[in-house]
Design a protein around this motif. Structure first.
Motif, PDB file in Angstrom:
ATOM      1  N   LEU A 119      36.149  46.597 -21.673  1.00  0.00           N
ATOM      2  CA  LEU A 119      35.609  47.895 -22.089  1.00  0.00           C
ATOM      3  C   LEU A 119      36.154  49.005 -21.206  1.00  0.00           C
ATOM      4  CD1 LEU A 119      31.831  47.196 -22.786  1.00  0.00           C
ATOM      5  CD2 LEU A 119      33.540  47.935 -24.431  1.00  0.00           C
ATOM      6  N   LYS A 120      36.558  50.097 -21.839  1.00  0.00           N
ATOM      7  CA  LYS A 120      37.004  51.265 -21.085  1.00  0.00           C
ATOM      8  C   LYS A 120      35.786  51.999 -20.530  1.00  0.00           C
ATOM      9  CE  LYS A 120      41.326  50.512 -22.001  1.00  0.00           C
ATOM     10  NZ  LYS A 120      42.199  49.991 -20.927  1.00  0.00           N
ATOM     11  N   TRP A 121      35.879  52.365 -19.248  1.00  0.00           N
ATOM     12  CA  TRP A 121      34.739  53.006 -18.578  1.00  0.00           C
ATOM     13  C   TRP A 121      35.174  54.354 -18.023  1.00  0.00           C
ATOM     14  CZ3 TRP A 121      31.818  50.834 -13.665  1.00  0.00           C
ATOM     15  CH2 TRP A 121      30.557  51.465 -13.565  1.00  0.00           C
ATOM     16  N   VAL A 122      34.424  55.389 -18.414  1.00  0.00           N
ATOM     17  CA  VAL A 122      34.665  56.754 -17.949  1.00  0.00           C
ATOM     18  C   VAL A 122      33.537  57.142 -16.997  1.00  0.00           C
ATOM     19  CG1 VAL A 122      35.052  59.162 -18.634  1.00  0.00           C
ATOM     20  CG2 VAL A 122      35.649  57.309 -20.204  1.00  0.00           C
ATOM     21  N   TYR A 123      33.886  57.824 -15.936  1.00  0.00           N
ATOM     22  CA  TYR A 123      32.888  58.323 -14.980  1.00  0.00           C
ATOM     23  C   TYR A 123      33.076  59.816 -14.777  1.00  0.00           C
ATOM     24  CZ  TYR A 123      31.491  59.583 -10.163  1.00  0.00           C
ATOM     25  OH  TYR A 123      31.001  60.229  -9.056  1.00  0.00           O
ATOM     26  N   SER A 124      31.992  60.580 -14.933  1.00  0.00           N
ATOM     27  CA  SER A 124      31.995  62.008 -14.607  1.00  0.00           C
ATOM     28  C   SER A 124      31.296  62.210 -13.274  1.00  0.00           C
ATOM     29  CB  SER A 124      31.259  62.817 -15.685  1.00  0.00           C
ATOM     30  OG  SER A 124      32.057  62.996 -16.826  1.00  0.00           O
ATOM     31  N   SER A 125      32.037  62.703 -12.279  1.00  0.00           N
ATOM     32  CA  SER A 125      31.418  62.984 -10.978  1.00  0.00           C
ATOM     33  C   SER A 125      30.735  64.339 -11.039  1.00  0.00           C
ATOM     34  CB  SER A 125      32.464  62.955  -9.861  1.00  0.00           C
ATOM     35  OG  SER A 125      33.284  64.097  -9.906  1.00  0.00           O
ATOM     36  N   TRP A 126      29.555  64.398 -10.457  1.00  0.00           N
ATOM     37  CA  TRP A 126      28.769  65.619 -10.441  1.00  0.00           C
ATOM     38  C   TRP A 126      28.375  65.981  -9.018  1.00  0.00           C
ATOM     39  CZ3 TRP A 126      24.411  65.422 -14.723  1.00  0.00           C
ATOM     40  CH2 TRP A 126      24.999  65.595 -15.979  1.00  0.00           C
ATOM     41  N   GLY A 127      28.318  67.266  -8.759  1.00  0.00           N
ATOM     42  CA  GLY A 127      27.704  67.770  -7.533  1.00  0.00           C
ATOM     43  C   GLY A 127      28.141  67.063  -6.269  1.00  0.00           C
ATOM     44  N   SER A 128      27.174  66.420  -5.617  1.00  0.00           N
ATOM     45  CA  SER A 128      27.408  65.784  -4.323  1.00  0.00           C
ATOM     46  C   SER A 128      27.794  64.313  -4.436  1.00  0.00           C
ATOM     47  CB  SER A 128      26.147  65.914  -3.454  1.00  0.00           C
ATOM     48  OG  SER A 128      25.871  67.274  -3.170  1.00  0.00           O
ATOM     49  N   ASP A 129      27.997  63.824  -5.643  1.00  0.00           N
ATOM     50  CA  ASP A 129      28.328  62.417  -5.892  1.00  0.00           C
ATOM     51  C   ASP A 129      29.276  61.828  -4.853  1.00  0.00           C
ATOM     52  OD1 ASP A 129      26.845  61.616  -8.025  1.00  0.00           O
ATOM     53  OD2 ASP A 129      28.504  61.441  -9.422  1.00  0.00           O
ATOM     54  N   LEU A 130      30.394  62.494  -4.648  1.00  0.00           N
ATOM     55  CA  LEU A 130      31.443  61.964  -3.786  1.00  0.00           C
ATOM     56  C   LEU A 130      31.485  62.674  -2.438  1.00  0.00           C
ATOM     57  CD1 LEU A 130      34.334  61.610  -6.421  1.00  0.00           C
ATOM     58  CD2 LEU A 130      32.656  59.890  -5.697  1.00  0.00           C
ATOM     59  N   PHE A 131      31.380  63.988  -2.446  1.00  0.00           N
ATOM     60  CA  PHE A 131      31.577  64.777  -1.221  1.00  0.00           C
ATOM     61  C   PHE A 131      30.520  64.468  -0.163  1.00  0.00           C
ATOM     62  CE2 PHE A 131      30.840  68.675   1.293  1.00  0.00           C
ATOM     63  CZ  PHE A 131      32.088  68.773   1.889  1.00  0.00           C
ATOM     64  N   PHE A 133      27.887  61.860  -0.370  1.00  0.00           N
ATOM     65  CA  PHE A 133      27.491  60.470  -0.200  1.00  0.00           C
ATOM     66  C   PHE A 133      28.590  59.577   0.374  1.00  0.00           C
ATOM     67  CE2 PHE A 133      24.228  61.887  -3.223  1.00  0.00           C
ATOM     68  CZ  PHE A 133      23.109  61.433  -2.546  1.00  0.00           C
ATOM     69  N   LYS A 134      29.833  60.033   0.359  1.00  0.00           N
ATOM     70  CA  LYS A 134      30.898  59.232   0.970  1.00  0.00           C
ATOM     71  C   LYS A 134      30.706  59.100   2.476  1.00  0.00           C
ATOM     72  CE  LYS A 134      34.116  63.146   1.525  1.00  0.00           C
ATOM     73  NZ  LYS A 134      33.925  63.323   2.963  1.00  0.00           N
ATOM     74  N   ASN A 135      29.898  59.969   3.056  1.00  0.00           N
ATOM     75  CA  ASN A 135      29.667  59.944   4.503  1.00  0.00           C
ATOM     76  C   ASN A 135      28.551  58.982   4.920  1.00  0.00           C
ATOM     77  OD1 ASN A 135      31.612  62.056   5.095  1.00  0.00           O
ATOM     78  ND2 ASN A 135      30.164  63.456   4.118  1.00  0.00           N
ATOM     79  N   LEU A 136      27.899  58.370   3.937  1.00  0.00           N
ATOM     80  CA  LEU A 136      26.813  57.434   4.210  1.00  0.00           C
ATOM     81  C   LEU A 136      27.297  56.019   3.890  1.00  0.00           C
ATOM     82  CD1 LEU A 136      23.887  59.455   2.592  1.00  0.00           C
ATOM     83  CD2 LEU A 136      24.712  59.539   4.951  1.00  0.00           C
TER      84      LEU A 136
END
Length: 384
Positions: A119-131, A133-136
């Motif tokens: 199955l093809k999977w698409v992800y939409s990053s929002w807000g603080s998703d990556l910026f 939480f990557k620090n935790l």
């Protein structure tokens, strides 16, 4: 093409999915919170009200009065998200799954998607998703796991595309788009006032993990002598902001719309059309939809710039002002003072933003690009 949307109930998701009506896709929605049907998307087939095994008596009372006990019972009487999702997945048999927001709608189903690699999977990053939480460390592990599985990525800023690549995303990037799609200017242009008639200083009232509205309020107090002809309006005010204003009542005129008292979107757009300045401040965010809306409604933006995201839209001292330190009351006050001292800049920014920035977020333009992005997935799938 069958498209299965996975998300929490959200005005942004509703607006995004609305772009797909009449686009030729069969759209399904898995409400990851398991709550009620989205009545604004009657044409979408929806999996809702699945969360509770038993809607036990007194649940609402316990949620309000004894939240700790409510959480224990909630876990005891709730269905497992991954199990329910996988069952629904088998029923729908979609071509594409699209998750909005990593911890809300991607992490809970990643184990299922790892079992269904076709199955093809698409992800939409929002807000603080990556910026943020990557620090935790605990969250970073989940971020990398999701990014290594997803095939396609939407972001709301270029910054997060780079972060995703740094953290292991090797799929196809579908582009940068506002989290809720484009804006229907035909409905709101009537509320745009000339710069010389604007009397509102509009403040986004978020305070907590990321919001820093109180720093704005303190900065406004420092320049309150300039506010005698203006009315400060704080919308979406968190309880900490409301409490602050009760204890340290400013000398400037203000009105507060609390977050708990829902302010209709149209009313917010009206305020933006009356605002000389729009001020938003946080330590972490993607590209704020409210910032884009304020720009399009003609307000002069003063906005924090976490990770360099806001500078993708605002050039400092050209079409707005950037806040480089969201905690610095002195710096924020300095930027507000600069705006008041440079009325010509505000007038020039209004013209530039209306002619250059605003057209990039037109609902029809964004809609066509989004639909083409989905169709590109379909073409690749057919090719494969």
């Amino acid at each position: 093409m069958k498209l299965l949307i996975v998300s929490m109930p959200s005005i942004h998701v509703t607006r995004w999915v609305s772009q797909l009506e009449h686009a030729g896709f069969d759209v399904y929605w898995f409400n990851v919170h398991g709550t009620d049907k989205n009545t604004k998307l009657p044409w979408v087939q929806q999996k809702v009200n699945w969360k509770l095994k038993w809607d036990y008596p007194g649940r609402t009372f316990l949620k309000k009065r004894i939240p700790i006990l409510h959480k224990v019972l909630q876990r005891l009487f709730s269905n497992d998200t991954a199990v329910v999702f996988e069952s629904y997945l088998k029923d729908v048999q979609p071509d594409v799954v699209h998750s909005f927001a990593l911890y809300v709608a991607a992490t809970p189903i990643v184990e299922v998607m790892e079992r269904h690699t076709h199955l093809k999977w698409v992800y939409s990053s929002w807000g603080s998703d990556l910026f943020y939480f990557k620090n935790l460390p605990a969250y970073l592990k989940d971020i990398k796991r999701v990014l290594q599985r997803v095939d396609y990525l939407f972001t709301d800023c270029n910054r997060d595309y780079q972060i995703a690549k740094d953290l292991g995303f090797r799929g196809t990037f579908l582009g940068v788009f506002p989290g809720g799609g484009g804006f229907d200017f035909d409905s709101y242009n009537q509320y745009i006032q000339p710069v010389t008639e604007r009397s509102v200083i509009l403040v986004k009232g978020y305070q907590g993990r990321s919001g820093r509205a109180i720093s704005i309020l303190k900065a406004l107090q420092d320049v309150s002598v300039m506010l005698k002809d203006y009315h400060v309006v704080i919308f979406g005010a968190d309880p900490d902001v409301v409490d602050y204003l009760k204890i340290y009542e400013p000398s400037y005129s203000f009105k507060v719309f609390e977050k708990s008292a829902f302010l209709p979107h149209e009313d917010i757009m009206k305020l933006m059309g009356q605002a000389l300045l729009y001020i938003g401040n946080s330590n972490s965010d993607g590209m704020p939809n409210t910032l884009l809306e304020a720009i399009c409604m003609g307000a002069f933006p003063i906005q924090s710039n976490p990770g360099g995201v806001t500078e993708e839209v605002i050039t400092d001292k050209n079409n707005g002002l950037l806040i480089d330190d969201c905690e610095s009351v002195t710096l924020i006050a300095k930027q507000i003072d600069y705006a008041f001292q440079h009325q010509k800049l505000i007038e020039q920014a209004f013209i530039y933003n209306q002619k250059t920035i605003k057209p990039e977020y037109d609902i029809d333009l964004i809609k066509n690009k989004v639909v083409e992005a989905y169709k590109s997935i379909q073409k690749r799938k057919n090719y494969d």
